[in-house]
Design a protein around this motif. Structure first.
Motif, short mmCIF file in Angstrom:
data_model
loop_
_atom_site.label_atom_id
_atom_site.label_comp_id
_atom_site.label_asym_id
_atom_site.label_seq_id
_atom_site.Cartn_x
_atom_site.Cartn_y
_atom_site.Cartn_z
N GLY A 110 0.82 -1.19 0.00
CA GLY A 110 0.00 0.00 0.00
C GLY A 110 0.86 1.25 0.00
O GLY A 110 2.05 1.22 -0.34
N GLN A 111 0.26 2.37 0.40
CA GLN A 111 1.01 3.61 0.46
C GLN A 111 2.12 3.49 1.49
O GLN A 111 1.98 2.81 2.51
N ASN A 166 -4.96 4.14 3.94
CA ASN A 166 -5.01 3.23 2.80
C ASN A 166 -4.08 2.04 2.92
O ASN A 166 -4.22 1.06 2.17
N SER A 167 -3.10 2.11 3.81
CA SER A 167 -2.16 1.00 3.94
C SER A 167 -2.52 0.07 5.11
O SER A 167 -1.79 -0.88 5.38
N ALA A 226 -10.45 6.29 8.26
CA ALA A 226 -10.46 5.47 7.04
C ALA A 226 -11.79 5.52 6.30
O ALA A 226 -11.92 4.93 5.22
N THR A 236 -11.67 6.55 2.71
CA THR A 236 -10.76 5.84 1.81
C THR A 236 -11.59 4.99 0.83
O THR A 236 -12.78 4.76 1.06
#
Length: 261
Positions: A80-81, A96-97, A127, A130
């Motif tokens: 992820g990021q 996002n991760s 989140a 997201t």
């Protein structure tokens, strides 16, 4: 095989008790940190190889800069990021991760549960905006409780009810909000690892969620970890075998309570 699964909770409890017996009540912070690390170490044996099991914070920078409280078990997607900060098993990561996160408690009480639920909701709220907020698994794990067995479900359900009916984040969801929206702010699972497990699920009624209570005793840890590993992207190669083993065990008859928010 049930004896193997029940040994998970027994092993975690034995190792946590060993430290408590050695240091007594002189270093409660060290005792709590050790309990958290026991669960992180356990999960590292089962999660997908692309995931990291850490501790730390979830942080947003756009459109608003916000940060969660410290998270005891943070499962991060290495694809992820990138993390904002990473040092050993400590990370500060964007929502996002995040694949999953968990709060770990030595025991449960009204105050402890309120704090844990608030921490979960605070981190989860980061989140919501997201692309895939429902893919983040959230949990609360405790090592013990001192509640009367015949009233434990009603007691914990009462604590959850107090939280969702008094927290303005649930009121802000709107008059016709579905249970799916409320579930974004609540843990998927709450467990005392050697006693019981509660799954918080969707309900067909508007502005309601359903609590599923299983008095699983020594298998409570296995039920919780299997629920975590069944989430998309969390499980490693052994997860399909683990899921099959869990499904082969006939659980005690569950109890249900619906909570309006």
């Amino acid at each position: 095989m049930p004896s193997y699964l029940s040994s998970w909770a027994a092993e975690l409890a034995a190792q946590s008790d060993r430290v408590r017996d050695l240091i007594g009540g002189a270093h409660w912070l060290s005792d709590g940190a050790h309990k958290e690390e026991l669960i992180r170490s356990f999960l590292r044996n089962y999660v997908s190889s692309r995931l990291r099991v850490s501790q730390g914070f979830i942080k947003t920078v756009y459109p608003n800069e916000r940060c969660s409280r410290e998270i005891d078990v943070l499962i991060v997607d290495g694809e992820g990021q990138p993390s904002f900060f990473r040092s050993g098993a400590f990370e500060i990561v964007p929502p996002n991760s995040v694949a999953a996160f968990m709060q770990v408690k030595s025991g449960v009480s009204s105050a402890v549960m309120a704090s844990a639920l608030d921490n979960i909701a605070t981190a989860a709220s980061l989140a919501i905006d997201t692309p895939h907020p429902t893919r983040i698994w959230k949990g609360i794990a405790a090592y013990s409780h001192e509640l009367a067995c015949e009233s434990v479900f009603r007691t914990v359900a009462g604590w959850i009810n107090t939280f969702v009916t008094s927290d303005k984040r649930f009121e802000a969801l709107g008059a016709s909000a579905s249970s799916e929206k409320a579930l974004l702010l609540l843990p998927n699972c709450i467990a005392v690892l050697t006693s019981f497990v509660i799954f918080i699920q969707a309900c067909e009624k508007p502005r309601s969620v359903r609590l599923k209570f299983v008095q699983a005793e020594a298998l409570a840890a296995a039920y919780m970890f299997a629920d975590l590993l069944a989430y998309s992207g969390v499980s490693g190669n052994s997860a399909s075998q683990l899921d099959a083993i869990i499904e082969s065990i006939r659980p005690p008859k569950p109890q249900f309570i619906d909570i309006d928010f």
